[in-house]
Design an enzyme around this catalytic site. Sequence first.
Site, short mmCIF file in Angstrom:
data_model
loop_
_atom_site.label_atom_id
_atom_site.label_comp_id
_atom_site.label_asym_id
_atom_site.label_seq_id
_atom_site.Cartn_x
_atom_site.Cartn_y
_atom_site.Cartn_z
N LYS A 11 14.97 66.67 60.95
CA LYS A 11 14.41 65.99 62.14
C LYS A 11 15.09 66.55 63.39
O LYS A 11 16.16 67.17 63.29
CB LYS A 11 14.60 64.48 62.07
CG LYS A 11 16.05 63.97 61.94
CD LYS A 11 16.78 63.73 63.24
CE LYS A 11 18.22 63.24 63.02
NZ LYS A 11 19.12 63.53 64.13
N ASP A 145 20.76 57.24 60.43
CA ASP A 145 19.56 58.08 60.47
C ASP A 145 18.73 58.01 59.19
O ASP A 145 17.67 58.62 59.11
CB ASP A 145 19.95 59.55 60.68
CG ASP A 145 20.27 59.84 62.15
OD1 ASP A 145 19.96 59.00 63.00
OD2 ASP A 145 20.82 60.93 62.40
O1 C5P Z 1 25.71 55.65 60.73
P1 C5P Z 1 26.42 56.94 60.58
O2 C5P Z 1 27.26 57.00 59.33
O3 C5P Z 1 25.56 58.13 60.71
O4 C5P Z 1 27.45 57.00 61.78
C1 C5P Z 1 28.44 57.99 61.89
C2 C5P Z 1 29.39 57.63 63.01
O5 C5P Z 1 28.71 57.54 64.27
C3 C5P Z 1 30.04 56.27 62.82
O6 C5P Z 1 31.40 56.45 63.09
C4 C5P Z 1 29.44 55.35 63.85
O7 C5P Z 1 30.42 54.52 64.38
C5 C5P Z 1 28.89 56.28 64.91
N1 C5P Z 1 27.58 55.79 65.36
C6 C5P Z 1 27.53 54.92 66.43
N2 C5P Z 1 26.32 54.41 66.84
C7 C5P Z 1 25.16 54.77 66.21
C8 C5P Z 1 25.21 55.68 65.12
C9 C5P Z 1 26.44 56.16 64.73
O8 C5P Z 1 28.56 54.58 67.02
N3 C5P Z 1 24.00 54.28 66.62
#
Ligand code: C5P
Length: 317
Positions: A11, A145
């Site tokens: 994506k 995601d």
């Molecule tokens: O959800 P995911 O594992 O992809 O997130 C990776 C990092 O990015 C996490 O440390 C999360 O705190 C941060 N993040 C965030 N806000 C989001 C998505 C991710 O702060 N909307």
Amino acid sequence: MSILRVPAPAKINLFLKVLNRREDGYHNLQTLFHFLDLNDYLEFELKPEAKGIELIAGIDGLDMQDNLIFKAAECLKNYAKQAGRSSAEMGQGLSIKLEKNLPMGGGRGGGSSDAATTLLALNHLWKLDFSIDQLAELGLTLGSDVPVFIRGESALGEGRGERLNKLQIPEFYYLIVKPDCHVSTAEVFGHRELTRDSSPRTIRAFLKGGDRNFQSFQGLEALIQFGNDCQTLVRKLHPEIDQSITLLDEFAHAQLTGTGACVFAAFETQDSAENALKLLQERLLQQTAQQKKNPVIERIMLAKGKNISPVHQLLSY
Ligand code: C5P
């Protein structure tokens, strides 16, 4: 035993606004997700004579326990057990083979897409019959995601990116540049210099007749121009990304996808994208000749935008 081969598409985030930091540490975002016709592939094979889950062609340097594919399979198994669901297929051994085509840490959702494909494929193979809503909720526990790949439609994402409003985007062409570096999403979102106070954009103004369709390339360009709030910081943290944006910008407006590392530019026709690709490759050759090697760019890809994930077509979701 037959093998189920399923794609896991890439994506891009056509724009990404960071609205605020939430109490749970995540950020509220506003982003436009679009799929690309670039895929990883996963092969699933039930092994009646074996037990447990085996992952073949895992990723170098990544422990199997930490791999999102393995986590997704385990997570679905536990969810099914809690829901009192079971099937003969679920009791069998399972081998999953990954053909990795999308670079890791690219901002194109490679790991999240692999996890979503695993949930969708195993729901089918294990005959669990969970709904897309249930799988999207489960997917969110694996990563912000994952839900968009579970739903499989281009969409405006809000909240952590899981509140999705599908949006038909005209399917144009993209050059994707993968700079030779890796970005940590956690580092970007945790960085004190991140712009995290954007106001949400009004998308409706871009949608013709209120039917969530917009047709012109100029309309798409205007949406891309909303920008990516992570870009200024990520350019500062990673000179390879900064230089890649400067380079691609010579041919069309270049922008970061997600938290990077990939950078993209949109083109109205395949011809114009191919032409820019040729010029970009020539430019890189010149630079390589001058500097003996080019340390900045790992890979360049040409892709077509897609509104529907190929997984959903294949598995009839
Ligand atoms: O959800 P995911 O594992 O992809 O997130 C990776 C990092 O990015 C996490 O440390 C999360 O705190 C941060 N993040 C965030 N806000 C989001 C998505 C991710 O702060 N909307």
